[in-house]
Enzyme design. Structure first.
Site, mmCIF file in Angstrom:
data_model
loop_
_atom_site.group_PDB
_atom_site.id
_atom_site.type_symbol
_atom_site.label_atom_id
_atom_site.label_comp_id
_atom_site.label_asym_id
_atom_site.label_seq_id
_atom_site.Cartn_x
_atom_site.Cartn_y
_atom_site.Cartn_z
ATOM 1 N N GLY A 134 29.558 46.679 43.634
ATOM 2 C CA GLY A 134 29.614 46.089 42.309
ATOM 3 C C GLY A 134 30.898 46.333 41.651
ATOM 4 O O GLY A 134 31.623 46.976 41.848
ATOM 5 N N CYS A 166 39.414 46.720 36.797
ATOM 6 C CA CYS A 166 38.021 46.622 36.627
ATOM 7 C C CYS A 166 37.645 45.286 35.767
ATOM 8 O O CYS A 166 36.665 45.194 35.171
ATOM 9 C CB CYS A 166 37.451 47.779 35.936
#
Length: 221
Positions: free
Chosen positions: A90, A187
């Site tokens: 993820g 991120c």
């Protein structure tokens, strides 16, 4: 272990979790990300297919690489000689390299009484507790998984669950070249600052940090 052909095992030991289960902690030499990923898939697939509980924690460092998670759609990546790999964890894009500690929890969640949120919280808390022992105040953020010091990210998380087994995991910046992070939005967050332990603490024992991180995590699960 079949994955020894791809990963060089340096040591292994057994630790007891807070719930009384045994987990094998395996430490490997610096490895290519693709080799570690293949080994994780092999380990998880064998655990699922044979329906065995073979809980392990892997510790290692990666050669320089950018990895893109499943949530990474469009990402501006400035020209670089660092390879980029799309993976099945993820999250968005991040960087791995020597001097960054990787912790992969390869766990069967149900026997440990863990859900995904609890696993994420335990990984984050293990980092927070480890840094606290070095007088570094760290915290989590509700809007962005990971651990932060003064708003700068020091640890990133990205997990995958397959039929109740977890893989991928946590990266903690210890003492590395942070410049590759400037080529990306870490991120997925534009302008996010990144930090590392060596910029926060003048002297520390890296081996003790590794051992403390594992011990703190295992005590929480």
């Amino acid at each position: 272990m079949d994955f020894e052909s791809a990963l060089k095992l340096r040591s292994s030991r057994l630790l007891e979790t807070g719930s009384g289960r045994s987990i094998e902690v395996c430490e490997f030499a610096q490895s290519a990300y693709s080799d570690a990923h293949s080994a994780m898939l092999e380990h998880v697939s064998k655990s699922v297919d044979d329906d065995i509980n073979n809980d392990q924690i892997w510790l290692l460092e990666h050669e320089r690489v950018y990895t893109q998670g499943t949530a990474c759609q469009l990402q501006t990546l400035l020209p670089s000689d660092i390879p980029t790999i799309k993976t099945d964890r993820g999250g968005q894009i991040t960087y791995h390299g020597p001097g960054q500690l990787i912790l992969y929890p390869l766990l069967h969640l149900k026997p440990l009484g863990l859900g995904v949120k609890t696993l994420v919280a335990s990984l984050e808390q293990a980092v927070i507790d480890t840094l606290a022992s070095l007088s570094v105040l760290a915290e989590r953020r509700q809007d962005a998984p990971g651990v932060y010091v003064d708003g700068a990210k020091i640890a990133a998380l990205g997990l995958r669950i397959r039929r109740g087994r977890s893989y991928h995991g946590l990266s903690l910046n210890i003492d590395l070249d942070l410049s590759p992070f400037t080529n990306i939005d870490p991120c997925g967050y534009q302008g996010l600052r990144v930090t590392q332990l060596s910029d926060l603490v003048p002297q520390f024992d890296a081996a003790k940090v590794r051992a403390d991180l594992v011990a703190n995590f295992v005590s929480l699960i």
